[in-house]
Design a protein around this motif. Structure first.
Motif, PDB file in Angstrom:
ATOM      1  N   GLY A 183       0.759  -1.396   0.174  1.00 33.10           N
ATOM      2  CA  GLY A 183       0.116   0.029  -0.130  1.00 33.10           C
ATOM      3  C   GLY A 183       0.751   1.187   0.019  1.00 33.10           C
ATOM      4  N   VAL A 184       1.905   1.361   0.854  1.00 31.81           N
ATOM      5  CA  VAL A 184       2.698   2.355   0.925  1.00 31.81           C
ATOM      6  C   VAL A 184       3.449   2.702  -0.497  1.00 31.81           C
ATOM      7  N   ALA A 185       3.776   1.572  -0.830  1.00 26.45           N
ATOM      8  CA  ALA A 185       4.705   1.694  -2.417  1.00 26.45           C
ATOM      9  C   ALA A 185       3.783   2.283  -3.426  1.00 26.45           C
ATOM     10  N   ALA A 186       2.586   1.957  -3.212  1.00 24.88           N
ATOM     11  CA  ALA A 186       1.523   2.168  -4.300  1.00 24.88           C
ATOM     12  C   ALA A 186       1.097   3.880  -4.239  1.00 24.88           C
ATOM     13  N   VAL A 187       1.407   4.340  -3.105  1.00 23.22           N
ATOM     14  CA  VAL A 187       1.091   5.657  -2.702  1.00 23.22           C
ATOM     15  C   VAL A 187       2.463   6.622  -3.021  1.00 23.22           C
ATOM     16  N   CYS A 188       3.606   5.842  -2.572  1.00 22.73           N
ATOM     17  CA  CYS A 188       4.899   6.603  -2.570  1.00 22.73           C
ATOM     18  C   CYS A 188       5.575   6.628  -4.167  1.00 22.73           C
ATOM     19  N   VAL A 189       5.390   5.599  -4.863  1.00 24.52           N
ATOM     20  CA  VAL A 189       6.005   5.379  -6.053  1.00 24.52           C
ATOM     21  C   VAL A 189       5.065   5.072  -7.257  1.00 24.52           C
ATOM     22  N   THR A 190       4.367   3.990  -6.897  1.00 22.30           N
ATOM     23  CA  THR A 190       3.575   3.200  -8.140  1.00 22.30           C
ATOM     24  C   THR A 190       2.548   4.309  -8.664  1.00 22.30           C
ATOM     25  N   SER A 191       1.844   5.164  -8.062  1.00 25.29           N
ATOM     26  CA  SER A 191       0.719   5.804  -8.744  1.00 25.29           C
ATOM     27  C   SER A 191       1.557   6.771  -9.411  1.00 25.29           C
ATOM     28  N   GLN A 192       2.814   7.377  -9.258  1.00 25.42           N
ATOM     29  CA  GLN A 192       3.255   8.248  -9.913  1.00 25.42           C
ATOM     30  C   GLN A 192       3.636   7.633 -11.473  1.00 25.42           C
ATOM     31  N   VAL A 193       4.287   6.609 -11.228  1.00 29.02           N
ATOM     32  CA  VAL A 193       4.903   6.018 -12.641  1.00 29.02           C
ATOM     33  C   VAL A 193       3.607   5.529 -13.380  1.00 29.02           C
ATOM     34  N   GLU A 194       2.544   5.059 -12.777  1.00 27.06           N
ATOM     35  CA  GLU A 194       1.471   4.499 -13.536  1.00 27.06           C
ATOM     36  C   GLU A 194       0.731   5.779 -13.995  1.00 27.06           C
ATOM     37  N   THR A 195       0.608   6.940 -13.657  1.00 29.38           N
ATOM     38  CA  THR A 195      -0.103   8.240 -14.111  1.00 29.38           C
ATOM     39  C   THR A 195       0.850   8.525 -15.267  1.00 29.38           C
ATOM     40  N   LEU A 196       2.105   8.416 -15.105  1.00 31.10           N
ATOM     41  CA  LEU A 196       3.055   8.868 -16.381  1.00 31.10           C
ATOM     42  C   LEU A 196       2.735   7.702 -17.687  1.00 31.10           C
ATOM     43  N   ILE A 197       2.642   6.718 -17.187  1.00 29.48           N
ATOM     44  CA  ILE A 197       2.570   5.642 -18.249  1.00 29.48           C
ATOM     45  C   ILE A 197       1.090   5.784 -19.123  1.00 29.48           C
ATOM     46  N   THR A 198      -0.031   5.897 -18.104  1.00 29.75           N
ATOM     47  CA  THR A 198      -1.162   6.293 -18.526  1.00 29.75           C
ATOM     48  C   THR A 198      -1.273   7.457 -19.526  1.00 29.75           C
ATOM     49  N   ARG A 199      -0.752   8.574 -19.191  1.00 29.54           N
ATOM     50  CA  ARG A 199      -0.707   9.783 -19.745  1.00 29.54           C
ATOM     51  C   ARG A 199       0.137   9.791 -21.277  1.00 29.54           C
ATOM     52  N   ALA A 200       1.083   8.935 -21.123  1.00 26.43           N
ATOM     53  CA  ALA A 200       2.056   8.578 -22.373  1.00 26.43           C
ATOM     54  C   ALA A 200       1.253   7.839 -23.511  1.00 26.43           C
ATOM     55  N   HIS A 201       0.175   6.905 -22.976  1.00 27.73           N
ATOM     56  CA  HIS A 201      -0.637   5.924 -23.843  1.00 27.73           C
ATOM     57  C   HIS A 201      -1.558   6.989 -24.267  1.00 27.73           C
ATOM     58  N   ALA A 202      -2.244   7.863 -23.383  1.00 26.25           N
ATOM     59  CA  ALA A 202      -3.279   8.751 -23.765  1.00 26.25           C
ATOM     60  C   ALA A 202      -2.885   9.655 -24.805  1.00 26.25           C
ATOM     61  N   MET A 203      -1.776   9.852 -24.718  1.00 28.84           N
ATOM     62  CA  MET A 203      -1.083  11.136 -25.796  1.00 28.84           C
ATOM     63  C   MET A 203      -0.627  10.482 -26.825  1.00 28.84           C
ATOM     64  N   ASP A 204      -0.480   9.136 -26.832  1.00 26.69           N
ATOM     65  CA  ASP A 204       0.075   8.309 -27.931  1.00 26.69           C
ATOM     66  C   ASP A 204       1.598   8.921 -28.191  1.00 26.69           C
ATOM     67  N   GLY A 205       2.160   9.084 -26.916  1.00 21.71           N
ATOM     68  CA  GLY A 205       3.540   9.675 -26.866  1.00 21.71           C
ATOM     69  C   GLY A 205       4.625   9.029 -26.128  1.00 21.71           C
ATOM     70  N   SER A 206       5.518   9.457 -25.729  1.00 22.43           N
ATOM     71  CA  SER A 206       6.555   8.771 -24.775  1.00 22.43           C
ATOM     72  C   SER A 206       6.486   9.255 -23.521  1.00 22.43           C
ATOM     73  N   LEU A 207       7.078   8.347 -22.507  1.00 20.79           N
ATOM     74  CA  LEU A 207       7.183   8.523 -21.098  1.00 20.79           C
ATOM     75  C   LEU A 207       7.794  10.270 -20.888  1.00 20.79           C
ATOM     76  N   LYS A 208       8.870  10.636 -21.694  1.00 23.33           N
ATOM     77  CA  LYS A 208       9.359  11.918 -21.551  1.00 23.33           C
ATOM     78  C   LYS A 208       8.413  12.782 -21.681  1.00 23.33           C
ATOM     79  N   GLY A 209       7.653  12.385 -22.948  1.00 20.90           N
ATOM     80  CA  GLY A 209       6.612  13.739 -23.171  1.00 20.90           C
ATOM     81  C   GLY A 209       5.487  13.681 -22.118  1.00 20.90           C
ATOM     82  N   ALA A 210       5.035  12.592 -21.661  1.00 19.65           N
ATOM     83  CA  ALA A 210       4.218  12.657 -20.291  1.00 19.65           C
ATOM     84  C   ALA A 210       4.570  13.318 -19.397  1.00 19.65           C
ATOM     85  N   PHE A 211       5.841  13.098 -19.019  1.00 16.44           N
ATOM     86  CA  PHE A 211       6.793  13.722 -17.938  1.00 16.44           C
ATOM     87  C   PHE A 211       6.981  15.510 -18.217  1.00 16.44           C
ATOM     88  N   ASP A 212       7.022  15.737 -19.560  1.00 20.61           N
ATOM     89  CA  ASP A 212       7.317  17.068 -19.695  1.00 20.61           C
ATOM     90  C   ASP A 212       5.958  17.937 -19.451  1.00 20.61           C
TER      91      ASP A 212
END
Length: 114
Positions: free
Chosen positions: A1-30
């Motif tokens: 649970g703690v890992a989900a809050v501290c790390v996983t949600s941030q990474v999953e958000t960027l991955i989901t955003r990259a898929h939604a934008m049809d772009g890269s992780l760097k693009g989602a991060f930016d």
């Protein structure tokens, strides 16, 4: 649970955003950095849903798995070693049984939180 809050949600958000934008992780991060800054990266939307899904799942895995492992080893001599510990197949059976309970339990919570 703690890992989900501290790390996983941030990474999953960027991955989901990259898929939604049809772009890269760097693009989602930016894009996240430009739109919401550090808060957007560290406290993304959806963290409550992540906690609602991961905490029940982790509780199910950690509390049920040990019990299932002992029961599987006790019930089937072919799934335990001479010292009573579970074999790899016994561990796999216990993990599958635990997942059958923990996964639906966590899914309901994540749908409610979402």
């Amino acid at each position: 649970g703690v890992a989900a809050v501290c790390v996983t949600s941030q990474v999953e958000t960027l991955i989901t955003r990259a898929h939604a934008m049809d772009g890269s992780l760097k693009g989602a991060f930016d894009k996240t950095w430009a739109d919401a800054g550090l808060r957007g990266l560290l406290l993304p939307y959806g963290m409550a849903a992540m906690v609602g899904r991961e905490v029940p799942f982790a509780l199910g895995l950690f509390f049920l798995r040990d019990d299932f492992t002992k029961k599987v080893a006790a019930a089937s001599p072919s799934l335990r070693h001479e010292d009573g510990t579970s074999t790899i197949m016994g561990e796999a059976v216990a993990s599958i049984c635990t997942s059958c309970i923990a996964t639906p339990m966590s899914h309901v919570a994540s749908v409610v939180c979402a």
